[in-house]
Design an enzyme around this catalytic site. Sequence first.
Site, PDB file in Angstrom:
ATOM      1  N   GLY A  54       0.862  -1.183   0.000  1.00  0.00           N
ATOM      2  CA  GLY A  54       0.000   0.000   0.000  1.00  0.00           C
ATOM      3  C   GLY A  54       0.898   1.233   0.000  1.00  0.00           C
ATOM      4  N   ALA A  55       0.581   2.177  -0.891  1.00  0.00           N
ATOM      5  CA  ALA A  55       1.486   3.305  -1.118  1.00  0.00           C
ATOM      6  C   ALA A  55       1.852   4.071   0.160  1.00  0.00           C
ATOM      7  CB  ALA A  55       0.883   4.227  -2.174  1.00  0.00           C
ATOM      8  N   ASP A 242      -1.562   4.927  -6.281  1.00  0.00           N
ATOM      9  CA  ASP A 242      -0.125   4.785  -5.990  1.00  0.00           C
ATOM     10  C   ASP A 242       0.686   5.957  -6.506  1.00  0.00           C
ATOM     11  OD1 ASP A 242      -1.328   1.911  -6.127  1.00  0.00           O
ATOM     12  OD2 ASP A 242       0.450   1.836  -4.859  1.00  0.00           O
ATOM     13  N   LYS A 253      -3.695  -0.180  -8.518  1.00  0.00           N
ATOM     14  CA  LYS A 253      -3.562  -1.626  -8.732  1.00  0.00           C
ATOM     15  C   LYS A 253      -4.141  -2.069 -10.072  1.00  0.00           C
ATOM     16  CE  LYS A 253      -1.902  -3.989  -6.660  1.00  0.00           C
ATOM     17  NZ  LYS A 253      -0.490  -4.317  -6.965  1.00  0.00           N
TER      18      LYS A 253
HETATM   19  O1  MRU Z   1       0.692  -3.826  -4.593  1.00  0.00           O
HETATM   20  P1  MRU Z   1       0.050  -3.128  -3.427  1.00  0.00           P
HETATM   21  O2  MRU Z   1      -0.780  -4.042  -2.571  1.00  0.00           O
HETATM   22  O3  MRU Z   1       1.024  -2.313  -2.644  1.00  0.00           O
HETATM   23  O4  MRU Z   1      -0.957  -2.118  -4.131  1.00  0.00           O
HETATM   24  C1  MRU Z   1      -1.780  -1.299  -3.346  1.00  0.00           C
HETATM   25  C2  MRU Z   1      -2.677  -0.447  -4.129  1.00  0.00           C
HETATM   26  O5  MRU Z   1      -2.663  -0.424  -5.341  1.00  0.00           O
HETATM   27  C3  MRU Z   1      -3.533   0.483  -3.354  1.00  0.00           C
HETATM   28  O6  MRU Z   1      -4.775   0.658  -3.977  1.00  0.00           O
HETATM   29  C4  MRU Z   1      -2.817   1.832  -3.286  1.00  0.00           C
HETATM   30  O7  MRU Z   1      -1.518   1.657  -2.822  1.00  0.00           O
HETATM   31  C5  MRU Z   1      -3.519   2.797  -2.432  1.00  0.00           C
HETATM   32  S1  MRU Z   1      -3.278   2.397  -0.753  1.00  0.00           S
HETATM   33  C6  MRU Z   1      -4.055   3.484   0.228  1.00  0.00           C
END
Ligand code: MRU
Length: 361
Positions: A54-55, A242, A253
Amino acid sequence: MKVDNKHYCSIWHAETGRSVYVIDQRWLPHRFEVKELTSIEAVEIAIREMWVRGAPLIGAAAAYGMALLALSDPASAQLEEGAAFLKASRPTAVNLAWAVDRMLALLMQKDAASRAAAAWAEAAKIAAEDVAANNTIGVHGATLLHELALRLRRPLNVLTHCNAGWLATVDWGTALAPVYKAHAQGVRLHVWVDETRPRNQGASLTAWELGHEGVPHTVIADNAGGHLMQHGMVDIAIVGCDRVTASGDVCNKIGTYLKALAAHDNGVPFYAAMPFATLDMTLDDGVREIPIEERSAREVTHITGLAADERLVEVRLTPAGSAAANFGFDVTPHRLMTGLITEKGIYPATRKALAAACAKI
Ligand code: MRU
Protein backbone atom coordinates in the site's frame (compact mmCIF):
# COMPACT_ATOMS: atom_id res chain seq x y z
CA MET A 1 -8.68 0.54 13.21
CA LYS A 2 -9.77 -2.62 14.96
CA VAL A 3 -8.69 -6.25 15.02
CA ASP A 4 -10.94 -8.28 17.32
CA ASN A 5 -12.00 -4.97 18.91
CA LYS A 6 -8.42 -3.95 19.74
CA HIS A 7 -7.00 -0.85 18.07
CA TYR A 8 -4.03 -1.35 15.77
CA CYS A 9 -2.00 0.70 13.35
CA SER A 10 -0.26 -1.16 10.53
CA ILE A 11 3.17 0.07 11.73
CA TRP A 12 4.44 1.38 15.06
CA HIS A 13 7.83 1.87 16.66
CA ALA A 14 9.23 0.32 19.82
CA GLU A 15 9.54 2.58 22.84
CA THR A 16 13.27 1.90 22.86
CA GLY A 17 13.43 3.75 19.53
CA ARG A 18 15.52 0.93 18.08
CA SER A 19 13.01 -1.12 16.10
CA VAL A 20 9.70 -0.98 14.33
CA TYR A 21 6.74 -3.37 14.37
CA VAL A 22 4.59 -4.25 11.37
CA ILE A 23 1.66 -6.55 10.68
CA ASP A 24 2.95 -9.20 8.28
CA GLN A 25 0.21 -8.96 5.67
CA ARG A 26 1.32 -12.00 3.68
CA TRP A 27 -0.63 -14.33 5.92
CA LEU A 28 -3.89 -12.42 6.31
CA PRO A 29 -6.75 -13.20 6.61
CA HIS A 30 -5.68 -16.58 7.94
CA ARG A 31 -2.95 -15.61 10.38
CA PHE A 32 -2.35 -12.37 12.26
CA GLU A 33 1.39 -12.02 12.78
CA VAL A 34 3.38 -9.03 14.01
CA LYS A 35 7.05 -8.78 13.01
CA GLU A 36 9.81 -6.67 14.53
CA LEU A 37 12.20 -5.02 12.05
CA THR A 38 15.56 -3.87 13.34
CA SER A 39 17.54 -2.85 10.24
CA ILE A 40 17.17 -1.11 6.90
CA GLU A 41 17.78 -4.49 5.23
CA ALA A 42 14.82 -6.01 7.09
CA VAL A 43 12.62 -3.05 6.09
CA GLU A 44 13.66 -3.40 2.44
CA ILE A 45 12.71 -7.10 2.47
CA ALA A 46 9.39 -6.33 4.17
CA ILE A 47 8.56 -3.81 1.42
CA ARG A 48 9.85 -5.85 -1.52
CA GLU A 49 8.19 -9.08 -0.39
CA MET A 50 5.01 -7.24 0.58
CA TRP A 51 4.85 -8.00 4.30
CA VAL A 52 3.82 -4.34 4.19
CA ARG A 53 2.23 -2.86 1.09
CA GLY A 54 0.00 0.00 0.00
CA ALA A 55 1.49 3.30 -1.12
CA PRO A 56 1.26 5.29 2.15
CA LEU A 57 2.41 2.38 4.30
CA ILE A 58 5.49 1.63 2.22
CA GLY A 59 6.33 5.34 2.49
CA ALA A 60 6.09 5.23 6.30
CA ALA A 61 7.99 1.94 6.47
CA ALA A 62 10.78 3.32 4.28
CA ALA A 63 11.02 6.39 6.53
CA TYR A 64 11.55 4.08 9.51
CA GLY A 65 14.09 2.14 7.41
CA MET A 66 16.08 5.36 7.05
CA ALA A 67 15.74 5.96 10.81
CA LEU A 68 17.12 2.49 11.55
CA LEU A 69 20.05 3.19 9.23
CA ALA A 70 20.69 6.53 10.92
CA LEU A 71 21.02 4.64 14.20
CA SER A 72 23.55 2.11 12.93
CA ASP A 73 25.43 4.02 10.24
CA PRO A 74 24.75 7.78 10.11
CA ALA A 75 27.52 8.74 7.66
CA SER A 76 26.30 10.73 4.63
CA ALA A 77 27.50 8.21 2.05
CA GLN A 78 25.77 5.36 3.87
CA LEU A 79 22.52 7.32 4.09
CA GLU A 80 22.61 8.11 0.37
CA GLU A 81 23.27 4.47 -0.45
CA GLY A 82 20.48 3.37 1.90
CA ALA A 83 18.05 5.80 0.28
CA ALA A 84 18.77 4.39 -3.20
CA PHE A 85 18.47 0.83 -1.85
CA LEU A 86 15.01 1.48 -0.39
CA LYS A 87 13.79 3.43 -3.42
CA ALA A 88 14.61 0.48 -5.70
CA SER A 89 12.45 -1.94 -3.68
CA ARG A 90 9.14 -0.99 -5.35
CA PRO A 91 9.04 1.51 -8.23
CA THR A 92 5.42 2.57 -8.77
CA ALA A 93 4.06 4.14 -5.57
CA VAL A 94 5.59 7.59 -5.31
CA ASN A 95 5.09 7.72 -1.52
CA LEU A 96 8.15 5.54 -1.06
CA ALA A 97 10.54 7.87 -2.91
CA TRP A 98 8.78 10.89 -1.39
CA ALA A 99 9.33 9.66 2.17
CA VAL A 100 12.93 8.56 1.57
CA ASP A 101 13.85 11.86 -0.12
CA ARG A 102 12.24 13.80 2.72
CA MET A 103 14.23 11.81 5.29
CA LEU A 104 17.49 12.19 3.36
CA ALA A 105 17.05 15.94 2.85
CA LEU A 106 16.50 16.43 6.58
CA LEU A 107 19.39 14.20 7.64
CA MET A 108 21.84 15.91 5.32
CA GLN A 109 21.22 19.16 7.20
CA LYS A 110 22.26 17.54 10.52
CA ASP A 111 25.65 16.51 11.83
CA ALA A 112 26.18 12.77 12.14
CA ALA A 113 25.77 12.76 15.94
CA SER A 114 22.27 14.20 15.85
CA ARG A 115 20.98 12.25 12.86
CA ALA A 116 19.51 9.23 14.66
CA ALA A 117 17.24 11.27 16.94
CA ALA A 118 16.18 13.55 14.09
CA ALA A 119 15.47 10.60 11.81
CA TRP A 120 13.37 8.83 14.39
CA ALA A 121 11.29 11.96 15.04
CA GLU A 122 10.80 12.60 11.31
CA ALA A 123 9.70 9.03 10.60
CA ALA A 124 7.16 9.25 13.42
CA LYS A 125 5.99 12.58 11.95
CA ILE A 126 5.50 11.04 8.49
CA ALA A 127 3.44 8.25 10.06
CA ALA A 128 1.35 10.72 12.10
CA GLU A 129 0.77 12.94 9.06
CA ASP A 130 -0.50 9.93 7.14
CA VAL A 131 -3.04 9.14 9.86
CA ALA A 132 -4.20 12.78 9.95
CA ALA A 133 -4.51 13.03 6.14
CA ASN A 134 -6.49 9.81 5.90
CA ASN A 135 -8.75 10.87 8.74
CA THR A 136 -9.60 14.06 6.84
CA ILE A 137 -10.02 12.17 3.55
CA GLY A 138 -12.52 10.09 5.49
CA VAL A 139 -14.43 13.16 6.61
CA HIS A 140 -14.67 14.61 3.08
CA GLY A 141 -15.52 11.25 1.52
CA ALA A 142 -18.15 10.46 4.14
CA THR A 143 -19.92 13.72 3.31
CA LEU A 144 -20.00 12.63 -0.33
CA LEU A 145 -21.44 9.22 0.63
CA HIS A 146 -23.94 10.80 2.99
CA GLU A 147 -25.23 13.16 0.28
CA LEU A 148 -25.50 10.30 -2.22
CA ALA A 149 -27.43 8.18 0.30
CA LEU A 150 -29.84 11.07 0.96
CA ARG A 151 -30.43 11.45 -2.77
CA LEU A 152 -30.97 7.74 -3.42
CA ARG A 153 -32.95 7.10 -0.21
CA ARG A 154 -31.66 3.54 0.11
CA PRO A 155 -28.50 1.75 1.28
CA LEU A 156 -25.50 2.60 -0.88
CA ASN A 157 -23.48 0.11 -2.87
CA VAL A 158 -19.82 1.13 -2.99
CA LEU A 159 -17.30 -0.73 -5.15
CA THR A 160 -13.60 -0.79 -4.29
CA HIS A 161 -10.55 -2.41 -5.85
CA CYS A 162 -7.44 -3.83 -4.16
CA ASN A 163 -6.87 -2.78 -0.56
CA ALA A 164 -6.77 0.92 0.13
CA GLY A 165 -7.85 0.46 3.72
CA TRP A 166 -5.99 0.93 6.99
CA LEU A 167 -3.63 -1.93 6.21
CA ALA A 168 -2.39 0.02 3.17
CA THR A 169 -1.73 3.13 5.24
CA VAL A 170 -0.69 3.74 8.84
CA ASP A 171 -4.35 3.98 9.90
CA TRP A 172 -7.83 4.66 8.47
CA GLY A 173 -6.95 3.91 4.85
CA THR A 174 -7.64 6.18 1.90
CA ALA A 175 -10.49 4.72 -0.17
CA LEU A 176 -11.95 2.96 2.87
CA ALA A 177 -11.71 5.91 5.28
CA PRO A 178 -14.94 7.46 3.85
CA VAL A 179 -16.63 4.06 4.17
CA TYR A 180 -15.57 3.68 7.82
CA LYS A 181 -16.61 7.23 8.71
CA ALA A 182 -19.95 7.04 6.88
CA HIS A 183 -20.70 3.63 8.43
CA ALA A 184 -19.96 5.04 11.90
CA GLN A 185 -22.27 7.98 11.16
CA GLY A 186 -25.12 5.59 10.40
CA VAL A 187 -25.11 5.82 6.59
CA ARG A 188 -26.40 2.45 5.41
CA LEU A 189 -23.93 1.00 2.94
CA HIS A 190 -22.56 -2.19 1.50
CA VAL A 191 -19.17 -2.67 -0.19
CA TRP A 192 -18.48 -4.75 -3.30
CA VAL A 193 -14.92 -5.96 -2.78
CA ASP A 194 -12.99 -6.84 -5.97
CA GLU A 195 -10.87 -9.89 -5.16
CA THR A 196 -7.94 -8.23 -7.03
CA ARG A 197 -5.93 -10.95 -8.65
CA PRO A 198 -3.18 -11.94 -8.63
CA ARG A 199 -2.37 -11.23 -4.95
CA ASN A 200 -6.00 -10.91 -3.87
CA GLN A 201 -5.58 -7.86 -1.66
CA GLY A 202 -9.35 -7.30 -1.87
CA ALA A 203 -10.40 -10.84 -0.98
CA SER A 204 -7.81 -11.25 1.76
CA LEU A 205 -7.21 -7.77 3.22
CA THR A 206 -10.17 -5.50 2.40
CA ALA A 207 -12.70 -8.18 3.32
CA TRP A 208 -10.81 -8.88 6.57
CA GLU A 209 -10.69 -5.19 7.52
CA LEU A 210 -14.35 -4.56 6.72
CA GLY A 211 -15.34 -7.65 8.68
CA HIS A 212 -13.51 -6.48 11.79
CA GLU A 213 -15.24 -3.08 11.51
CA GLY A 214 -18.67 -4.64 10.98
CA VAL A 215 -19.15 -3.12 7.50
CA PRO A 216 -21.45 -5.20 5.25
CA HIS A 217 -19.52 -6.40 2.21
CA THR A 218 -19.43 -9.01 -0.55
CA VAL A 219 -16.30 -10.27 -2.29
CA ILE A 220 -16.67 -10.50 -6.06
CA ALA A 221 -14.52 -11.87 -8.86
CA ASP A 222 -12.60 -9.10 -10.57
CA ASN A 223 -14.64 -9.50 -13.72
CA ALA A 224 -18.01 -8.91 -12.03
CA GLY A 225 -17.88 -5.11 -11.66
CA GLY A 226 -19.08 -4.27 -15.19
CA HIS A 227 -22.08 -6.55 -14.87
CA LEU A 228 -23.03 -5.05 -11.49
CA MET A 229 -22.76 -1.53 -12.90
CA GLN A 230 -24.96 -2.39 -15.90
CA HIS A 231 -27.65 -3.56 -13.47
CA GLY A 232 -27.60 -0.48 -11.23
CA MET A 233 -25.93 -2.37 -8.40
CA VAL A 234 -23.02 0.05 -7.91
CA ASP A 235 -23.72 3.64 -6.81
CA ILE A 236 -20.14 4.82 -6.52
CA ALA A 237 -16.63 3.40 -6.92
CA ILE A 238 -13.78 4.57 -4.68
CA VAL A 239 -10.25 3.29 -5.20
CA GLY A 240 -6.84 4.18 -3.81
CA CYS A 241 -3.85 5.36 -5.81
CA ASP A 242 -0.12 4.78 -5.99
CA ARG A 243 0.77 7.85 -8.02
CA VAL A 244 -1.28 10.68 -9.48
CA THR A 245 0.24 12.95 -12.12
CA ALA A 246 -0.09 16.71 -12.50
CA SER A 247 -2.77 16.14 -15.16
CA GLY A 248 -4.83 13.97 -12.79
CA ASP A 249 -4.01 10.55 -14.29
CA VAL A 250 -4.36 7.92 -11.58
CA CYS A 251 -2.07 4.91 -11.23
CA ASN A 252 -3.46 2.16 -9.02
CA LYS A 253 -3.56 -1.63 -8.73
CA ILE A 254 -3.89 -3.51 -12.02
CA GLY A 255 -7.54 -3.71 -13.08
CA THR A 256 -8.52 -0.25 -11.85
CA TYR A 257 -8.61 1.11 -15.42
CA LEU A 258 -11.10 -1.54 -16.53
CA LYS A 259 -13.39 -0.64 -13.62
CA ALA A 260 -13.14 3.04 -14.53
CA LEU A 261 -14.08 2.26 -18.15
CA ALA A 262 -17.11 0.28 -17.01
CA ALA A 263 -18.07 3.06 -14.58
CA HIS A 264 -17.78 5.67 -17.34
CA ASP A 265 -19.96 3.61 -19.67
CA ASN A 266 -22.62 3.21 -16.99
CA GLY A 267 -22.60 6.69 -15.45
CA VAL A 268 -21.22 5.45 -12.12
CA PRO A 269 -19.16 8.11 -10.26
CA PHE A 270 -15.53 6.95 -10.04
CA TYR A 271 -13.29 8.50 -7.37
CA ALA A 272 -9.74 7.94 -6.16
CA ALA A 273 -8.81 8.82 -2.59
CA MET A 274 -5.48 10.64 -2.72
CA PRO A 275 -3.32 11.94 0.11
CA PHE A 276 -1.09 14.69 -1.31
CA ALA A 277 1.97 12.50 -0.63
CA THR A 278 0.74 10.39 -3.59
CA LEU A 279 0.69 13.32 -6.03
CA ASP A 280 3.69 13.50 -8.37
CA MET A 281 3.69 16.95 -9.97
CA THR A 282 6.86 16.09 -11.90
CA LEU A 283 4.95 13.76 -14.25
CA ASP A 284 2.13 14.58 -16.63
CA ASP A 285 1.07 11.67 -18.85
CA GLY A 286 0.56 8.76 -16.48
CA VAL A 287 0.32 6.05 -19.15
CA ARG A 288 3.62 7.01 -20.72
CA GLU A 289 5.57 8.18 -17.70
CA ILE A 290 4.71 6.18 -14.58
CA PRO A 291 7.00 3.16 -14.06
CA ILE A 292 4.85 0.04 -13.73
CA GLU A 293 6.17 -2.63 -11.40
CA GLU A 294 6.38 -6.12 -12.89
CA ARG A 295 6.32 -8.79 -10.25
CA SER A 296 7.06 -12.49 -10.20
CA ALA A 297 5.00 -14.64 -12.57
CA ARG A 298 4.56 -17.03 -9.66
CA GLU A 299 1.95 -14.66 -8.19
CA VAL A 300 -0.16 -15.45 -11.30
CA THR A 301 0.62 -19.13 -11.72
CA HIS A 302 0.21 -20.06 -8.03
CA ILE A 303 -2.16 -19.22 -5.21
CA THR A 304 -1.97 -19.66 -1.44
CA GLY A 305 -4.92 -20.47 0.79
CA LEU A 306 -6.10 -22.35 3.83
CA ALA A 307 -6.46 -26.12 3.41
CA ALA A 308 -9.18 -28.11 5.16
CA ASP A 309 -6.65 -29.10 7.84
CA GLU A 310 -5.94 -25.37 8.54
CA ARG A 311 -2.49 -25.45 6.90
CA LEU A 312 -1.58 -22.61 4.55
CA VAL A 313 -0.81 -24.26 1.22
CA GLU A 314 0.33 -22.99 -2.15
CA VAL A 315 -1.07 -24.64 -5.27
CA ARG A 316 -0.41 -24.16 -8.97
CA LEU A 317 -3.26 -22.89 -11.17
CA THR A 318 -1.70 -22.99 -14.63
CA PRO A 319 -0.09 -25.66 -16.83
CA ALA A 320 3.56 -26.10 -15.88
CA GLY A 321 4.74 -24.93 -19.31
CA SER A 322 2.61 -21.78 -19.67
CA ALA A 323 4.29 -18.42 -19.44
CA ALA A 324 2.68 -15.79 -17.19
CA ALA A 325 3.11 -12.03 -16.88
CA ASN A 326 2.40 -9.93 -13.82
CA PHE A 327 1.96 -6.18 -14.26
CA GLY A 328 1.24 -4.72 -10.83
CA PHE A 329 -0.49 -1.46 -11.72
CA ASP A 330 -2.30 0.39 -14.48
CA VAL A 331 -3.15 4.00 -15.20
CA THR A 332 -6.65 5.44 -15.42
CA PRO A 333 -6.61 8.59 -17.59
CA HIS A 334 -8.00 11.65 -15.85
CA ARG A 335 -10.93 11.88 -18.27
CA LEU A 336 -12.40 8.76 -16.63
CA MET A 337 -12.12 10.10 -13.08
CA THR A 338 -15.05 11.88 -11.43
CA GLY A 339 -12.80 13.33 -8.75
CA LEU A 340 -10.04 12.97 -6.20
CA ILE A 341 -10.91 12.81 -2.51
CA THR A 342 -8.00 14.45 -0.69
CA GLU A 343 -7.23 15.80 2.77
CA LYS A 344 -7.79 19.31 1.39
CA GLY A 345 -11.20 18.52 -0.08
CA ILE A 346 -12.60 16.88 -3.21
CA TYR A 347 -11.11 18.04 -6.51
CA PRO A 348 -11.70 17.29 -10.17
CA ALA A 349 -8.82 15.29 -11.66
CA THR A 350 -7.55 18.21 -13.74
CA ARG A 351 -4.23 20.01 -14.05
CA LYS A 352 -5.79 23.30 -13.03
CA ALA A 353 -7.53 21.93 -9.92
CA LEU A 354 -4.44 20.06 -8.74
CA ALA A 355 -2.17 23.07 -9.22
CA ALA A 356 -4.63 25.19 -7.22
CA ALA A 357 -4.88 22.52 -4.52
CA CYS A 358 -1.08 22.39 -4.21
CA ALA A 359 -0.99 26.13 -3.66
CA LYS A 360 -3.54 25.83 -0.84
CA ILE A 361 -2.01 25.42 2.62
O1 MRU B 1 0.69 -3.83 -4.59
P1 MRU B 1 0.05 -3.13 -3.43
O2 MRU B 1 -0.78 -4.04 -2.57
O3 MRU B 1 1.02 -2.31 -2.64
O4 MRU B 1 -0.96 -2.12 -4.13
C1 MRU B 1 -1.78 -1.30 -3.35
C2 MRU B 1 -2.68 -0.45 -4.13
O5 MRU B 1 -2.66 -0.42 -5.34
C3 MRU B 1 -3.53 0.48 -3.35
O6 MRU B 1 -4.78 0.66 -3.98
C4 MRU B 1 -2.82 1.83 -3.29
O7 MRU B 1 -1.52 1.66 -2.82
C5 MRU B 1 -3.52 2.80 -2.43
S1 MRU B 1 -3.28 2.40 -0.75
C6 MRU B 1 -4.06 3.48 0.23
